[in-house]
Design a protein around this motif. Structure first.
Motif, PDB file in Angstrom:
ATOM      1  N   ALA B 129      20.028  31.210  73.874  1.00 44.34           N
ATOM      2  CA  ALA B 129      20.370  29.339  75.100  1.00 44.34           C
ATOM      3  C   ALA B 129      21.419  29.056  74.302  1.00 44.34           C
ATOM      4  N   TYR B 130      21.590  29.363  73.045  1.00 48.09           N
ATOM      5  CA  TYR B 130      23.099  29.039  72.267  1.00 48.09           C
ATOM      6  C   TYR B 130      24.236  29.313  72.787  1.00 48.09           C
ATOM      7  N   LEU B 131      23.753  30.582  73.164  1.00 46.96           N
ATOM      8  CA  LEU B 131      25.036  30.956  73.957  1.00 46.96           C
ATOM      9  C   LEU B 131      25.190  30.469  74.777  1.00 46.96           C
ATOM     10  N   LEU B 132      24.370  30.382  76.122  1.00 41.62           N
ATOM     11  CA  LEU B 132      24.008  29.608  77.425  1.00 41.62           C
ATOM     12  C   LEU B 132      24.577  28.187  77.340  1.00 41.62           C
ATOM     13  N   LEU B 133      24.343  27.717  76.274  1.00 41.63           N
ATOM     14  CA  LEU B 133      24.385  26.640  75.958  1.00 41.63           C
ATOM     15  C   LEU B 133      26.017  26.307  76.111  1.00 41.63           C
ATOM     16  N   ARG B 134      26.397  27.051  75.542  1.00 45.05           N
ATOM     17  CA  ARG B 134      28.530  26.795  74.731  1.00 45.05           C
ATOM     18  C   ARG B 134      29.020  27.209  76.263  1.00 45.05           C
ATOM     19  N   ASN B 135      28.346  28.383  77.445  1.00 49.01           N
ATOM     20  CA  ASN B 135      28.984  28.527  78.055  1.00 49.01           C
ATOM     21  C   ASN B 135      28.937  27.385  79.389  1.00 49.01           C
ATOM     22  N   ALA B 136      27.922  26.317  79.205  1.00 53.22           N
ATOM     23  CA  ALA B 136      27.558  25.902  80.078  1.00 53.22           C
ATOM     24  C   ALA B 136      28.966  24.063  79.727  1.00 53.22           C
ATOM     25  N   VAL B 137      29.153  24.503  79.007  1.00 54.23           N
ATOM     26  CA  VAL B 137      29.652  22.711  78.225  1.00 54.23           C
ATOM     27  C   VAL B 137      31.099  23.115  78.109  1.00 54.23           C
ATOM     28  N   SER B 138      31.792  22.249  78.949  1.00 54.28           N
ATOM     29  CA  SER B 138      33.346  22.557  78.502  1.00 54.28           C
ATOM     30  C   SER B 138      34.593  22.453  77.405  1.00 54.28           C
ATOM     31  N   ASP B 139      34.207  20.171  77.486  1.00 53.78           N
ATOM     32  CA  ASP B 139      34.487  19.678  76.373  1.00 53.78           C
ATOM     33  C   ASP B 139      34.528  20.654  75.081  1.00 53.78           C
ATOM     34  N   PRO B 140      35.776  21.153  74.287  1.00 51.94           N
ATOM     35  CA  PRO B 140      35.117  21.987  73.284  1.00 51.94           C
ATOM     36  C   PRO B 140      34.463  20.696  72.138  1.00 51.94           C
ATOM     37  N   SER B 141      34.409  19.360  71.848  1.00 56.96           N
ATOM     38  CA  SER B 141      33.935  18.969  70.882  1.00 56.96           C
ATOM     39  C   SER B 141      32.729  18.619  71.070  1.00 56.96           C
ATOM     40  N   ARG B 142      32.115  18.270  72.326  1.00 60.19           N
ATOM     41  CA  ARG B 142      30.940  17.942  72.605  1.00 60.19           C
ATOM     42  C   ARG B 142      30.148  19.491  72.901  1.00 60.19           C
ATOM     43  N   ARG B 143      30.614  20.352  73.133  1.00 60.99           N
ATOM     44  CA  ARG B 143      30.490  21.515  72.915  1.00 60.99           C
ATOM     45  C   ARG B 143      29.732  22.143  71.773  1.00 60.99           C
ATOM     46  N   ALA B 144      30.570  21.889  70.678  1.00 62.13           N
ATOM     47  CA  ALA B 144      30.791  22.113  69.524  1.00 62.13           C
ATOM     48  C   ALA B 144      29.233  21.265  68.819  1.00 62.13           C
ATOM     49  N   ASN B 145      29.560  20.070  68.813  1.00 64.58           N
ATOM     50  CA  ASN B 145      27.765  18.987  69.123  1.00 64.58           C
ATOM     51  C   ASN B 145      27.382  19.311  68.972  1.00 64.58           C
ATOM     52  N   LEU B 146      26.826  20.096  70.166  1.00 64.38           N
ATOM     53  CA  LEU B 146      25.137  20.236  71.151  1.00 64.38           C
ATOM     54  C   LEU B 146      24.997  21.402  70.489  1.00 64.38           C
ATOM     55  N   ALA B 147      25.938  22.671  69.605  1.00 67.52           N
ATOM     56  CA  ALA B 147      25.531  23.673  70.151  1.00 67.52           C
ATOM     57  C   ALA B 147      25.352  23.660  68.261  1.00 67.52           C
ATOM     58  N   ALA B 148      25.559  23.294  67.499  1.00 64.24           N
ATOM     59  CA  ALA B 148      25.739  22.595  66.057  1.00 64.24           C
ATOM     60  C   ALA B 148      24.386  22.322  66.456  1.00 64.24           C
ATOM     61  N   ALA B 149      23.503  21.074  66.423  1.00 66.46           N
ATOM     62  CA  ALA B 149      21.726  20.184  66.931  1.00 66.46           C
ATOM     63  C   ALA B 149      21.114  21.896  66.828  1.00 66.46           C
ATOM     64  N   VAL B 150      21.755  22.449  67.791  1.00 65.22           N
ATOM     65  CA  VAL B 150      20.345  23.916  68.211  1.00 65.22           C
ATOM     66  C   VAL B 150      21.140  24.970  67.485  1.00 65.22           C
ATOM     67  N   GLY B 151      22.005  24.603  66.693  1.00 68.48           N
ATOM     68  CA  GLY B 151      21.912  25.666  65.696  1.00 68.48           C
ATOM     69  C   GLY B 151      21.160  25.570  64.382  1.00 68.48           C
ATOM     70  N   ILE B 152      21.434  24.119  64.332  1.00 68.31           N
ATOM     71  CA  ILE B 152      20.209  24.445  63.373  1.00 68.31           C
ATOM     72  C   ILE B 152      18.814  23.906  63.814  1.00 68.31           C
ATOM     73  N   ILE B 153      18.493  23.237  64.728  1.00 68.59           N
ATOM     74  CA  ILE B 153      17.270  23.333  64.745  1.00 68.59           C
ATOM     75  C   ILE B 153      16.155  24.482  64.701  1.00 68.59           C
ATOM     76  N   GLY B 154      17.391  24.887  66.428  1.00 70.15           N
ATOM     77  CA  GLY B 154      16.884  26.959  66.115  1.00 70.15           C
ATOM     78  C   GLY B 154      16.404  27.922  65.201  1.00 70.15           C
ATOM     79  N   PHE B 155      17.072  27.494  63.307  1.00 70.13           N
ATOM     80  CA  PHE B 155      16.952  28.327  62.333  1.00 70.13           C
ATOM     81  C   PHE B 155      15.600  27.940  62.360  1.00 70.13           C
ATOM     82  N   LEU B 156      14.659  27.045  62.281  1.00 72.11           N
ATOM     83  CA  LEU B 156      13.403  26.597  61.645  1.00 72.11           C
ATOM     84  C   LEU B 156      12.236  27.620  62.620  1.00 72.11           C
ATOM     85  N   ASP B 157      13.089  28.394  63.307  1.00 69.63           N
ATOM     86  CA  ASP B 157      11.496  29.593  63.643  1.00 69.63           C
ATOM     87  C   ASP B 157      11.881  30.889  62.799  1.00 69.63           C
ATOM     88  N   VAL B 158      13.433  31.004  61.800  1.00 71.06           N
ATOM     89  CA  VAL B 158      13.619  32.532  61.036  1.00 71.06           C
ATOM     90  C   VAL B 158      12.258  32.145  60.145  1.00 71.06           C
TER      91      VAL B 158
END
Lengths: 45, 232
Positions: B129-158
């Motif tokens: 989902a993290y990678l799919l989200l990145r592909n879906a957002v074209s603005d680099p700054s918005r993409r990086a911010n959204l991906a960072a949020a998923v990258g932080i919350i997603g780590f909770l599963d580890v």
């Protein structure tokens, strides 16, 4: 024994697939970048 | 990392990785003893467990890089995060492939919805989902911010995946390493395990370097395309 073979085959296939993805991805980006830089130079002329 | 170290790593890592892989597979197939109850199928352990550990490490890199991106706003942290996420998925897919191939002859079933297997599948899907989200957002700054949020919350599963076999009764075997009293590995098996871990870690470092380089090129390409496109 058969599953052991398939497990190690899967490991190799996944890694080879990813190496191919990295190599082809880098080549495509490098070609696109070279083409774009060329068109920038031509536009500036 | 300096440019010289970066170039040296590019030259040395493929050779180091190839040498480590050769040693690891030699040790695993020719030196490590065959496990008494499971037989040769137990040798899947030497690729399954190191791959799981390296996927955890990769997702930890995503977590740290995402935090660093949100704190600094520097694009290089976003490039590091996406590189580690993709490589983590490669290792996680190995875990999810080799696990059922081991389970069928040992348990008699390919898959069961126990806590360890289910949380690992969820982990895999989070980073897809993290990678799919990145592909879906074209603005680099918005993409990086959204991906960072998923990258932080997603780590909770580890930690949930890691602790699942300690917290719940599962079909998945109890921990062999760091499992407390009664657990442990034969010293020869440890050797096989550590060689595989070193080889896969070296492979991770090589992949990371190449994937990061790719992301840097993509950023340069996107920036040039924005400069070239006519302004409204």
């Amino acid at each position: 024994m058969r599953n052991l073979f398939w497990a190690y085959a899967a490991v190799w296939l996944i890694h080879l697939g990813y190496l191919f993805r990295l190599a082809s991805g880098q080549k495509k980006l490098s070609d696109d970048l070279a083409a774009l830089k060329k068109s920038v130079v031509e536009r500036e002329r | 990392m300096g440019k010289r170290t970066w170039n040296l790593a590019g030259a040395l890592l493929p050779a180091i990785t190839a040498a480590l892989l050769l040693i690891a597979f030699y040790v695993v197939f020719l030196e490590v003893p065959t496990e008494r109850t499971m037989g040769v199928i137990q040798r899947i352990f030497y690729v399954h467990v190191p791959s799981a550990w390296i996927s955890f490490f990769a997702f930890f890199v995503v977590f740290v890089s995402s935090l660093a991106y949100l704190a600094t706003g520097q694009a290089r942290w976003d490039w590091a995060a996406v590189s580690a996420a993709e490589i983590g998925l490669v290792y996680c897919s190995i875990v999810l492939t080799t696990g059922p191939l081991w389970a069928k002859p040992v348990w008699g079933i390919w898959w069961t919805w126990d806590a360890r297997l289910t949380s690992t599948l969820v982990l895999f899907m989070i980073y897809v989902a993290y990678l799919l989200l990145r592909n879906a957002v074209s603005d680099p700054s918005r993409r990086a911010n959204l991906a960072a949020a998923v990258g932080i919350i997603g780590f909770l599963d580890v930690p949930i995946v890691y602790m699942s076999i300690r917290w719940w009764r599962t079909q998945h075997p109890q921990p062999v390493i760091a499992g407390g009293a009664g657990s442990g590995l034969d010293p020869e098996m440890w050797r096989g395990f550590l060689w595989c871990l070193a080889a896969f870690l070296s492979l991770f470092a090589w992949y990371f370097r190449e994937r990061y380089r790719m992301e840097r090129m993509r950023a340069e390409l996107e920036s040039l395309q924005r400069e070239m496109s006519p302004r409204p």
